[in-house]
Design an enzyme around this catalytic site. Sequence first.
Site, PDB file in Angstrom:
ATOM      1  N   GLY A   1     -68.573  41.633  -0.717  1.00 59.62           N
ATOM      2  CA  GLY A   1     -69.010  40.284  -1.056  1.00 59.62           C
ATOM      3  C   GLY A   1     -68.049  39.196  -0.620  1.00 59.62           C
ATOM      4  O   GLY A   1     -68.390  38.013  -0.658  1.00 59.62           O
ATOM      5  N   ASP A   3     -66.090  36.775   1.827  1.00 61.75           N
ATOM      6  CA  ASP A   3     -66.460  36.227   3.124  1.00 61.75           C
ATOM      7  C   ASP A   3     -65.261  36.147   4.063  1.00 61.75           C
ATOM      8  O   ASP A   3     -65.390  36.381   5.255  1.00 61.75           O
ATOM      9  CB  ASP A   3     -67.051  34.824   2.948  1.00 61.75           C
ATOM     10  CG  ASP A   3     -68.302  34.856   2.071  1.00 61.75           C
ATOM     11  OD1 ASP A   3     -69.104  35.780   2.234  1.00 61.75           O
ATOM     12  OD2 ASP A   3     -68.449  33.972   1.225  1.00 61.75           O
ATOM     13  N   HIS A  18     -53.596  28.794  19.730  1.00 62.72           N
ATOM     14  CA  HIS A  18     -54.911  28.807  20.371  1.00 62.72           C
ATOM     15  C   HIS A  18     -55.989  28.881  19.308  1.00 62.72           C
ATOM     16  O   HIS A  18     -55.691  29.094  18.127  1.00 62.72           O
ATOM     17  CB  HIS A  18     -55.043  29.960  21.371  1.00 62.72           C
ATOM     18  CG  HIS A  18     -55.078  31.302  20.723  1.00 62.72           C
ATOM     19  ND1 HIS A  18     -53.954  31.906  20.217  1.00 62.72           N
ATOM     20  CD2 HIS A  18     -56.112  32.152  20.477  1.00 62.72           C
ATOM     21  CE1 HIS A  18     -54.284  33.073  19.689  1.00 62.72           C
ATOM     22  NE2 HIS A  18     -55.583  33.255  19.830  1.00 62.72           N
ATOM     23  N   HIS A  35     -56.200  32.310  14.014  1.00 59.61           N
ATOM     24  CA  HIS A  35     -55.121  31.338  14.209  1.00 59.61           C
ATOM     25  C   HIS A  35     -55.480  29.950  13.700  1.00 59.61           C
ATOM     26  O   HIS A  35     -54.581  29.152  13.421  1.00 59.61           O
ATOM     27  CB  HIS A  35     -54.730  31.286  15.698  1.00 59.61           C
ATOM     28  CG  HIS A  35     -54.142  32.580  16.179  1.00 59.61           C
ATOM     29  ND1 HIS A  35     -52.801  32.753  16.378  1.00 59.61           N
ATOM     30  CD2 HIS A  35     -54.708  33.782  16.425  1.00 59.61           C
ATOM     31  CE1 HIS A  35     -52.573  34.011  16.750  1.00 59.61           C
ATOM     32  NE2 HIS A  35     -53.716  34.660  16.793  1.00 59.61           N
ATOM     33  N   HIS A  60     -54.952  34.330  28.021  1.00 57.71           N
ATOM     34  CA  HIS A  60     -55.502  35.033  26.857  1.00 57.71           C
ATOM     35  C   HIS A  60     -57.022  34.985  26.983  1.00 57.71           C
ATOM     36  O   HIS A  60     -57.546  34.336  27.879  1.00 57.71           O
ATOM     37  CB  HIS A  60     -54.999  34.339  25.574  1.00 57.71           C
ATOM     38  CG  HIS A  60     -55.375  35.041  24.302  1.00 57.71           C
ATOM     39  ND1 HIS A  60     -55.257  36.402  24.142  1.00 57.71           N
ATOM     40  CD2 HIS A  60     -55.885  34.571  23.119  1.00 57.71           C
ATOM     41  CE1 HIS A  60     -55.667  36.737  22.921  1.00 57.71           C
ATOM     42  NE2 HIS A  60     -56.053  35.650  22.287  1.00 57.71           N
ATOM     43  N   ASP A  64     -46.329  39.049  20.617  1.00 57.80           N
ATOM     44  CA  ASP A  64     -47.627  39.681  20.340  1.00 57.80           C
ATOM     45  C   ASP A  64     -47.544  41.203  20.504  1.00 57.80           C
ATOM     46  O   ASP A  64     -47.238  41.699  21.580  1.00 57.80           O
ATOM     47  CB  ASP A  64     -48.623  39.070  21.345  1.00 57.80           C
ATOM     48  CG  ASP A  64     -50.027  39.650  21.272  1.00 57.80           C
ATOM     49  OD1 ASP A  64     -50.295  40.526  20.437  1.00 57.80           O
ATOM     50  OD2 ASP A  64     -50.866  39.183  22.078  1.00 57.80           O
ATOM     51  N   GLY A  69     -57.437  40.673  25.886  1.00 61.46           N
ATOM     52  CA  GLY A  69     -56.709  39.414  26.004  1.00 61.46           C
ATOM     53  C   GLY A  69     -55.230  39.565  25.692  1.00 61.46           C
ATOM     54  O   GLY A  69     -54.503  38.574  25.673  1.00 61.46           O
ATOM     55  N   HIS A  70     -54.799  40.781  25.422  1.00 65.92           N
ATOM     56  CA  HIS A  70     -53.430  40.982  24.959  1.00 65.92           C
ATOM     57  C   HIS A  70     -52.613  41.809  25.960  1.00 65.92           C
ATOM     58  O   HIS A  70     -53.135  42.706  26.612  1.00 65.92           O
ATOM     59  CB  HIS A  70     -53.431  41.687  23.605  1.00 65.92           C
ATOM     60  CG  HIS A  70     -54.094  40.890  22.532  1.00 65.92           C
ATOM     61  ND1 HIS A  70     -53.431  39.940  21.790  1.00 65.92           N
ATOM     62  CD2 HIS A  70     -55.375  40.880  22.093  1.00 65.92           C
ATOM     63  CE1 HIS A  70     -54.271  39.393  20.928  1.00 65.92           C
ATOM     64  NE2 HIS A  70     -55.468  39.950  21.093  1.00 65.92           N
ATOM     65  N   HIS A 123     -47.928  39.936  15.082  1.00 66.07           N
ATOM     66  CA  HIS A 123     -49.321  40.156  15.488  1.00 66.07           C
ATOM     67  C   HIS A 123     -49.592  41.642  15.740  1.00 66.07           C
ATOM     68  O   HIS A 123     -49.953  42.059  16.833  1.00 66.07           O
ATOM     69  CB  HIS A 123     -49.648  39.337  16.749  1.00 66.07           C
ATOM     70  CG  HIS A 123     -51.105  38.951  16.842  1.00 66.07           C
ATOM     71  ND1 HIS A 123     -52.074  39.830  17.261  1.00 66.07           N
ATOM     72  CD2 HIS A 123     -51.742  37.788  16.567  1.00 66.07           C
ATOM     73  CE1 HIS A 123     -53.248  39.208  17.242  1.00 66.07           C
ATOM     74  NE2 HIS A 123     -53.083  37.980  16.829  1.00 66.07           N
TER      75      HIS A 123
END
Lengths: 551, 551
Positions: free
Chosen positions: A46, A48, A71, A76, A139, A193, A364-365, A387
């Site tokens: 439940g 969100d 970004h 983020h 990215h 990252d 993207g990493h 990250h």
Amino acid sequence: MSQKSIRIIPLGGVEEIGKNLTVFEYEDDIIIVDCGTMFPSEDMPGVDLVLPDAAYLYKNADRIRGLFITHGHEDHIGAIPYILRNFVCPVYATELTKALIEFKLKEHMMDDKVKVTCVEPGDRVKAGCFTVEYIHTNHSFAGAAALAIHTPVGVIVHTGDFKIDFTPVDGGPCDLNRFAELGSKGVLALMSDSTNVLRPGYTMSEVTVGKSMEQYFNDAQGRKRIIIATFSSNIHRIQQIIDCAGRHDRKVCICGRSMTNICSIAVKIGKLNLPESMTVDVSNLKSVPPEKLVVITTGSQGEPMSGLSRMANDTHDRLKVGPNDMVIISATPIPGNEKMVSRTINSLCKKGCVVVYEDVHVSGHACKEELKLILSLTKPKYFIPVHGEYRHLMEHAMLAESLKIPHENVFIPAIGTVIELNKSKGKMKETVPSGEILVDGSGIGDVGNVVLRDRRLLAMDGLVIVIITMAAEEGVMLADPDVVSRGFVYMKESEVMISEVKRMVAEYVEGADLSDRDWNALKAGIKSMVHEYLWQQTKRSPMILPVIVEV
Amino acid sequence: MSQKSIRIIPLGGVEEIGKNLTVFEYEDDIIIVDCGTMFPSEDMPGVDLVLPDAAYLYKNADRIRGLFITHGHEDHIGAIPYILRNFVCPVYATELTKALIEFKLKEHMMDDKVKVTCVEPGDRVKAGCFTVEYIHTNHSFAGAAALAIHTPVGVIVHTGDFKIDFTPVDGGPCDLNRFAELGSKGVLALMSDSTNVLRPGYTMSEVTVGKSMEQYFNDAQGRKRIIIATFSSNIHRIQQIIDCAGRHDRKVCICGRSMTNICSIAVKIGKLNLPESMTVDVSNLKSVPPEKLVVITTGSQGEPMSGLSRMANDTHDRLKVGPNDMVIISATPIPGNEKMVSRTINSLCKKGCVVVYEDVHVSGHACKEELKLILSLTKPKYFIPVHGEYRHLMEHAMLAESLKIPHENVFIPAIGTVIELNKSKGKMKETVPSGEILVDGSGIGDVGNVVLRDRRLLAMDGLVIVIITMAAEEGVMLADPDVVSRGFVYMKESEVMISEVKRMVAEYVEGADLSDRDWNALKAGIKSMVHEYLWQQTKRSPMILPVIVEV
């Protein structure tokens, strides 16, 4: 005399992938990098959204000089409308990120309250004793930036989410030269990252996806409609699809709420080139022959309410799919979404669609070799992997040590850990209040462990309510006990068992000493008796809720 | 004159991976192949197991001549104690499978009722008009078999779960020669395992896992305890670990309930060679230096109650793990388990364990080239892909067509579809009653859509119970309405809202026309009013349960 130190406090984004928020403080000045949300885990029914607990910031609100966004992905920027309710500070971001933040603030009716300033790669922003410099990276988001945070004790480089793409779709390759210059002059600390640290080699260039797309467009030529699901925020991916459509003389239909929103924002600020003449509205699909059409939609993760899922389940009001469709899923499942994606693929296959999901996505990493490159260029004194889940952070730490950063200069922080650094020494210190805040509906933080525990219990075996009506004065029952149940068993097929519960409760109440009217003791007794009986009958443990009505 | 046909009816195992059960019928005779369970999906909270709906068999119980089991994995034997409550028939299985079925029957106190007969590869069993021949294959289970079902209209080959391992740990390679002989003589239909059809090439041999293990044992030599999590039913994997332990002069501790059960069964029947002198009981771990020990445990899927998860979470009563442990996860996550496995790895890493999960697992299922080989050897007239989600079945069907099996001779059945075959023609016909039966606690089939829908609703936003006490005769309220809630909001922080609910309900009841004592209408009115108010206040939709107590 001991040197003053900078304090770095991640309030999210370590030991997890999501809700990035890092605090940098020096004397009286605080700046923040990123302010993201995370998806709830499966043990939070439940819920969100999950926000970082930013109580530490609220307590120090008067010291905050700025929020710097690397970004515009949700992990983020997603928490900005929630956290910036509690203090005011300037927000900085590159162009598309700024536009998305402003859209989000408008939705929350906070666009008057929060001001977002646009920065370009190369720009420097002064904020208290800090100067924050934006550095261009690559990215899966157009306009991602690393930050060089110039502080009184040295430069801290924060990569943000990045990869190194020598042939990006737009904006040029990651500014390696600037990383090198900073490294040559001396970097105090690198925060980098860790998402893909377990993957060897290099991440492929975004243009490779365009080449595969071209091939699939050739395959479908003149025969099939093409439907492509991808992340709405990957504007470069979407641009490649549009360009491909143009070359193959197909019109483009943008479909799905977030896809429509982000594309129209990106077109407006000139980050996406989608000529009006090429577009078809979803309400007007019949005007274009299917083999002259590309539909770009959401749902690459199998999300139940997304465009693609609705097509797969025949619940899309505008679009029916079938044997004349080629569906390209231009994404890989985020861990946890594998089954939902499978389900979507199976449904599409059953409808006769050709479903394609190989070679149409790149991450993207940065992978291991790219991470080594950034470590080598910046030559930091201290290293802090960010990250990533714990295993990613640990692997990244080991990678840094393999590049000769001393073990004692590598820090793997937990959420809330204070890392204190200066030129001569660095250490991990105390933990500040931190954690997660759950958003459910319009409530922020009003769902916690007790509510979640109840929800999980209710989900497992349902509940049984036992209602006893007592005369307030006399302490005697005024009616037979009643039993209501949901999510436990089919009541109609369990009449004997339910009658027995009523009978045993009546007997129990009649035999109880109620002279002190201790309803709690009565409830506890009923609860454990009914629980035991139902367990013995069904091997289930529904929640038992005795309710005493006093008349 | 139309030829008589054989009817093949999958009651499970198609369009899904799990609960395999296929019915073969010819005139008055029925045989069954496999009888398995499936794990509940995430939208079935509280459900323990899913069974195939075998109503069709119960109706035709007097015609059933035998149940033939291909191997002892849960998705092939798990439903036996449930489904064989409803009819009696002989059960056939190879040795280890037989032992596991008997163990299971004993747990369900059904060992007196069901008789399992041991068969060896090469054996033929007569059952009505059918003769069922067992053919040796390779799989991640010792003693897996394919079946050649000799019927009055021709031979049907059912591969069971298989791969082709030219260098298996035990039992020899898959009996390709027998497949070839059958193919040369003529095979009416092939039913083949589709699990890995999307993977190109060949599945690696089980012995490659032993070679990697050897390497990791060398790495850990003299320094670390080794803990290995794998599937308890993979006896060949466990044998390789034991052999490796022997070579490295380590003792073996078998840990976890299902691991202990299956290993002791396998040792007893001589399928696992684990010398008494090499074993250490989990209660006696202190007697062996850690670097002389291998622990073999469950939990390779991150299952919360398994051995490895309990070690990772510090809740294992006998075993604490730390920097002196190398943990080898000898499995890949089954789709849907990725996050649980990640969580376990992260926890183990945080404790300082070295965690290894690369190159220490191979699949038990054939890849594309192996599937082509079996298709080529058996040269079936008809092809029916089984044991796969829809996309696997479809890909396998296309593979068969690429090997020149005519499109009209390839059938992709759904659960319950009748496929009718004879030498001259084959077709898909009607559907028989079929589906899934849920097991929750001791209840079989008493949890269905309504109960599950309620559980999902309760899990999302909890519930609010509104209790109204009415005088039965006069139709007036005898007490103020009461409100009880669970899993919705923290009640203590929501007093104003709850008071308002009580107030509005009281007002509503007082204003209602109750002359006809239509409590259902009253409840419906209260429900929609409270629902609307709470949605407006919280943007949540808890289940609203009005309860009227008549005194």
